[in-house]
Motif scaffolding. Structure first.
Motif, PDB file in Angstrom:
ATOM      1  N   LEU A 121       1.062  -0.957  -0.023  1.00 22.56           N
ATOM      2  CA  LEU A 121       0.334  -0.178  -0.017  1.00 22.56           C
ATOM      3  C   LEU A 121       0.674   1.062  -0.185  1.00 22.56           C
ATOM      4  O   LEU A 121       0.756   2.603  -0.986  1.00 22.56           O
ATOM      5  N   PHE A 128      11.524   4.106   2.733  1.00 25.96           N
ATOM      6  CA  PHE A 128      12.933   5.097   3.771  1.00 25.96           C
ATOM      7  C   PHE A 128      12.049   4.349   4.660  1.00 25.96           C
ATOM      8  O   PHE A 128      12.573   4.999   6.114  1.00 25.96           O
ATOM      9  N   SER A 135      12.056  13.471   8.341  1.00 29.00           N
ATOM     10  CA  SER A 135      12.243  14.169   6.999  1.00 29.00           C
ATOM     11  C   SER A 135      11.411  13.571   5.736  1.00 29.00           C
ATOM     12  O   SER A 135      12.128  13.770   4.437  1.00 29.00           O
ATOM     13  N   LEU A 136       9.749  12.436   6.368  1.00 28.57           N
ATOM     14  CA  LEU A 136       9.430  12.445   4.947  1.00 28.57           C
ATOM     15  C   LEU A 136       8.816  13.887   4.515  1.00 28.57           C
ATOM     16  O   LEU A 136       8.543  14.710   5.489  1.00 28.57           O
ATOM     17  N   SER A 137       7.485  13.295   3.723  1.00 30.50           N
ATOM     18  CA  SER A 137       7.054  14.410   3.085  1.00 30.50           C
ATOM     19  C   SER A 137       5.590  14.373   3.752  1.00 30.50           C
ATOM     20  O   SER A 137       5.765  13.652   4.390  1.00 30.50           O
ATOM     21  N   MET A 143       0.714   8.663   5.351  1.00 26.25           N
ATOM     22  CA  MET A 143       0.860   7.452   5.278  1.00 26.25           C
ATOM     23  C   MET A 143       1.832   6.633   6.460  1.00 26.25           C
ATOM     24  O   MET A 143       1.370   5.432   6.654  1.00 26.25           O
ATOM     25  N   ASN A 173      -5.562   8.330  -3.722  1.00 26.84           N
ATOM     26  CA  ASN A 173      -4.741   7.357  -3.223  1.00 26.84           C
ATOM     27  C   ASN A 173      -4.539   7.002  -1.911  1.00 26.84           C
ATOM     28  O   ASN A 173      -4.776   5.792  -1.905  1.00 26.84           O
TER      29      ASN A 173
ATOM     30  N   MET B   1      -0.150   1.980  -4.107  1.00 23.62           N
ATOM     31  CA  MET B   1      -0.001   3.117  -3.325  1.00 23.62           C
ATOM     32  C   MET B   1       0.840   4.290  -4.783  1.00 23.62           C
ATOM     33  O   MET B   1       1.717   4.200  -4.366  1.00 23.62           O
ATOM     34  N   ASN B   2       0.503   4.936  -5.197  1.00 23.37           N
ATOM     35  CA  ASN B   2       1.305   6.294  -6.106  1.00 23.37           C
ATOM     36  C   ASN B   2       2.405   6.651  -4.302  1.00 23.37           C
ATOM     37  O   ASN B   2       1.597   7.137  -3.448  1.00 23.37           O
ATOM     38  N   GLN B   3       3.607   7.758  -5.180  1.00 27.41           N
ATOM     39  CA  GLN B   3       4.170   7.530  -3.528  1.00 27.41           C
ATOM     40  C   GLN B   3       4.119   9.667  -4.228  1.00 27.41           C
ATOM     41  O   GLN B   3       4.179   9.622  -5.257  1.00 27.41           O
ATOM     42  N   THR B   4       4.401   9.872  -2.760  1.00 29.27           N
ATOM     43  CA  THR B   4       5.453  11.479  -3.637  1.00 29.27           C
ATOM     44  C   THR B   4       6.461  11.377  -3.830  1.00 29.27           C
ATOM     45  O   THR B   4       7.731  10.475  -3.866  1.00 29.27           O
ATOM     46  N   ASN B   6       8.754  13.867  -3.008  1.00 29.84           N
ATOM     47  CA  ASN B   6       9.864  14.476  -1.928  1.00 29.84           C
ATOM     48  C   ASN B   6      10.617  13.008  -1.261  1.00 29.84           C
ATOM     49  O   ASN B   6      10.009  12.208  -1.484  1.00 29.84           O
ATOM     50  N   GLU B   7      11.672  13.034  -0.982  1.00 28.91           N
ATOM     51  CA  GLU B   7      12.984  11.891  -0.790  1.00 28.91           C
ATOM     52  C   GLU B   7      12.975  12.722   1.023  1.00 28.91           C
ATOM     53  O   GLU B   7      13.289  14.209   0.682  1.00 28.91           O
ATOM     54  N   PRO B   8      13.715  11.783   1.018  1.00 30.97           N
ATOM     55  CA  PRO B   8      13.634  12.437   2.872  1.00 30.97           C
ATOM     56  C   PRO B   8      15.629  12.689   3.010  1.00 30.97           C
ATOM     57  O   PRO B   8      16.145  12.572   1.885  1.00 30.97           O
ATOM     58  N   HIS B   9      15.642  13.559   3.370  1.00 27.76           N
ATOM     59  CA  HIS B   9      17.000  14.826   3.551  1.00 27.76           C
ATOM     60  C   HIS B   9      18.123  13.729   3.506  1.00 27.76           C
ATOM     61  O   HIS B   9      18.150  13.241   4.677  1.00 27.76           O
TER      62      HIS B   9
END
Lengths: 240, 367
Positions: A121, A128, A135-137, A143, A173, B1-4, B6-9
């Protein structure tokens, strides 16, 4: 309709000198997604927090599977199988994704089948896994918050405005994810986003000024434009 | 599910370099402490090295509270003192044997845990400031009791006692073929060395125990509680019980540090264990090292202890070297060492706002 998993019977809640809930009564049937709609400040979050024992009801009774949990401690309520995903995602930013997930397990170990479902999912969480949650968006944090509620079998998940501040693509989503979760768990979803709510909800209750102004099936509300306009100050047609 | 997208720093190169510097410093300190009897054989240096070992434990155990769980307590010296006094009284009453160290130490640890459980369960439900005040009151009461019950505690003068024979300077720890005490790099392997390594390895075991605690699921729960109590409760964790448990664990470890202190010094008094000045030292060491970083305790305890013991000497040298310059020798007068220590602390806080280790390793990552 099945027997209620959760019942709120004439709940009154005060926060400091403010009277927020004025006799809220709700019956949440077992299974599926049930939506609590309302404007800002209507009492949606207070209702969820009162169920979780984070704020104590001044009057009334909350029953979970018939057991009175009104005066129980938050941690005891959580251990009964109720998960809470708060409005601000409720993740622990200083911990890694893995640590956040592990905190939500009962004995510190992961059920691998569940973990695989979560990875399917939310692939970002696998990617990550060892990164700090801060640090996640925003979408990834949401999520993580939802995945944390899924990592153990819960009977009921309370989710507070999961779409707030998220991009429309992510919201679409999330519908898919919630449908997947609802196959084994009852969800009580608090929302302002009617389009999102109607795509998921089987039943709906509308709260206004700390009182339940309407409750019924989602289909009835979707059909009745006049009712939408009266309760939510919107028409679904206008949002399509 | 699609992902954003943005990558973690990514961990910055600076963060990695900073951590390497921090680990390098810790490595140097560890080597210096391990070889301290050989590298710094004079009495004063030995005292500094032993103090650093004991304070690393004391500061790290305090960091379990303030850095990892967000509990502000002023009672840490009370537990430190209980461990030290119980051992000291047992050694005085029972004589200089291991039985006295074990019984006295166990009593000190036991009483500390009981007191911590009592204070914790009664007051960890209240707001942080009230809890801090309760611990301050408890620590003050303990200091007064230690002073008043002078028949047992020696009052303000403290207690002098003998320690197990193996720690006596006359004891031959290692002997050569002639039966004389072995000399390693010019240093006699005698009881004093044994006492130092008792402190060193005792501290090392306690430190590794604390590293194990913070790396365990309990450590994760504690960090979650520090970050947001309500969220931790909503996940099913009884915050008061966890906070009380870590308060008891920290108290037990502080009491163990007190045992090491009592055995090392062969003297226990209010000034060496119970004084509020020690509590302030612990706080400063935690802040200098970096809160919520176990390794910060090593750097904090070392920087503060070295500064407290050697800043005066350094200033004496600097004052003599600048004798020809007006005003400067007065400013560098060794009597003004506290002023310069304060200045050093301000500079450390300015340049390392999250403590030396915290800033080097970048905030949010616990090395």
């Amino acid at each position: 309709m099945s027997a209620p998993i959760l019942e709120l019977d004439n709940i009154f809640t005060d926060i400091a000198q403010y009277h927020i809930l004025h006799g809220v009564s709700l019956h949440i049937p077992e299974g599926g997604v049930h939506v609590l709609l309302g404007r800002n400040g209507a009492g949606k979050t207070t209702t969820l927090r009162t169920i979780m024992g984070l704020w104590q009801a001044k009057q009334g009774a909350i029953r979970f599977r018939g057991e009175d949990i009104t005066k129980q401690h938050t941690s005891d309520i959580a251990r009964k199988g109720i998960a809470y995903v708060p409005e601000n995602m409720g993740i622990f930013g200083g911990l890694t994704v893995e640590e956040n997930m592990r905190l939500a397990t009962l004995d510190g170990s992961f059920d691998q089948d569940r973990l695989q479902r979560i990875y399917t999912l939310f692939p970002a969480l696998e990617k990550f896994w060892n990164s700090s949650a801060w640090s996640l968006s925003g979408g990834q944090k949401q999520m993580l918050a939802i995945a944390r509620a899924m990592i153990e079998k819960r009977d009921l998940i309370l989710i507070d405005e999961p779409t707030k501040g998220l991009a429309p693509a992510i919201i679409l989503n999330m519908v898919e994810a919630f449908r997947e979760i609802a196959r084994e768990t009852t969800i009580l979803l608090v929302e302002q986003n009617f389009l999102f709510a109607r795509s998921l909800g089987q039943t709906v209750a509308v709260i206004d000024d700390g009182r339940i102004a309407h409750s019924g099936t989602m289909a009835e509300l979707v059909e009745d434009v006049a009712l939408q306009t009266r309760l939510l100050s919107l028409s679904l047609d206008a949002h399509q | 599910m699609n992902q954003t997208t943005n990558e973690p720093h990514a961990q910055t190169r600076g963060g990695r370099t900073g951590r390497l510097i921090a680990y390098g410093l810790i490595g140097i300190i560890a080597i210096c402490l391990f070889f301290a009897p050989l590298l710094f054989p004079d009495v004063r240096s030995q005292e500094v090295a032993a103090r650093i070992c004991i304070f690393i434990v004391l500061v790290a155990s305090y960091d379990l509270l303030i850095g990892y769980t967000g509990i502000v307590s002023f009672a840490h010296t009370m537990f430190f003192g209980l461990g030290a006094y119980a051992t000291a009284i047992a050694l005085k009453q029972m004589g200089p044997g291991w039985d006295a160290v074990i019984i006295g130490g166990a009593l000190g640890v036991g009483v500390s845990v009981l007191l911590a459980a009592l204070v914790g369960l009664l007051s960890l439900r209240v707001k942080a400031i009230f809890f801090a005040m309760v611990t301050l009151a408890a620590a003050s009461v303990m200091a007064v009791l230690a002073s008043q019950f002078s028949d047992f505690t020696g009052g303000e003068d403290g207690i002098i006692y003998k320690v197990p024979k193996i720690f006596s300077p006359a004891t031959k720890l290692l002997t050569d073929e002639n039966g004389k005490v072995l000399t390693i790099f010019g240093v006699k392997a005698n009881g004093k060395m044994a006492a130092y390594y008792f402190v060193f390895f005792g501290s090392l075991i306690l430190y590794f125990l604390m590293l194990r605690i913070v790396a365990s699921p309990l450590g994760t729960v504690l960090e979650a509680i520090r970050e947001n109590e309500m969220r931790a409760e909503a996940l099913g964790y009884k915050v008061v019980l966890y906070r009380t448990a870590i308060f008891c664990i920290a108290a037990a470890i502080a009491a163990c540090a007190g045992i090491l202190r009592a055995v090392w010094l062969k003297y226990t008094g209010p000034e060496t264990t119970l004084s509020f000045a020690i509590m302030i030292d612990i706080l400063l060491m935690v802040v200098i090292g970096g809160m919520g970083t176990m390794t910060g305790a090593i750097i904090g305890a070392t920087v503060m202890s070295v500064a407290q013991f050697y800043l005066k000497d350094l200033m004496q040298l600097a004052s003599e070297a600048t004798a020809g310059i007006p005003l400067v020798p007065d400013l560098l007068d060794p009597d003004r060492w506290l002023l310069w220590l304060g200045l050093l602390f301000i500079l450390l806080v300015y340049f390392f706002p999250a403590g030396i280790v915290g800033t080097l390793a970048r905030k949010g990552h616990h090395p």
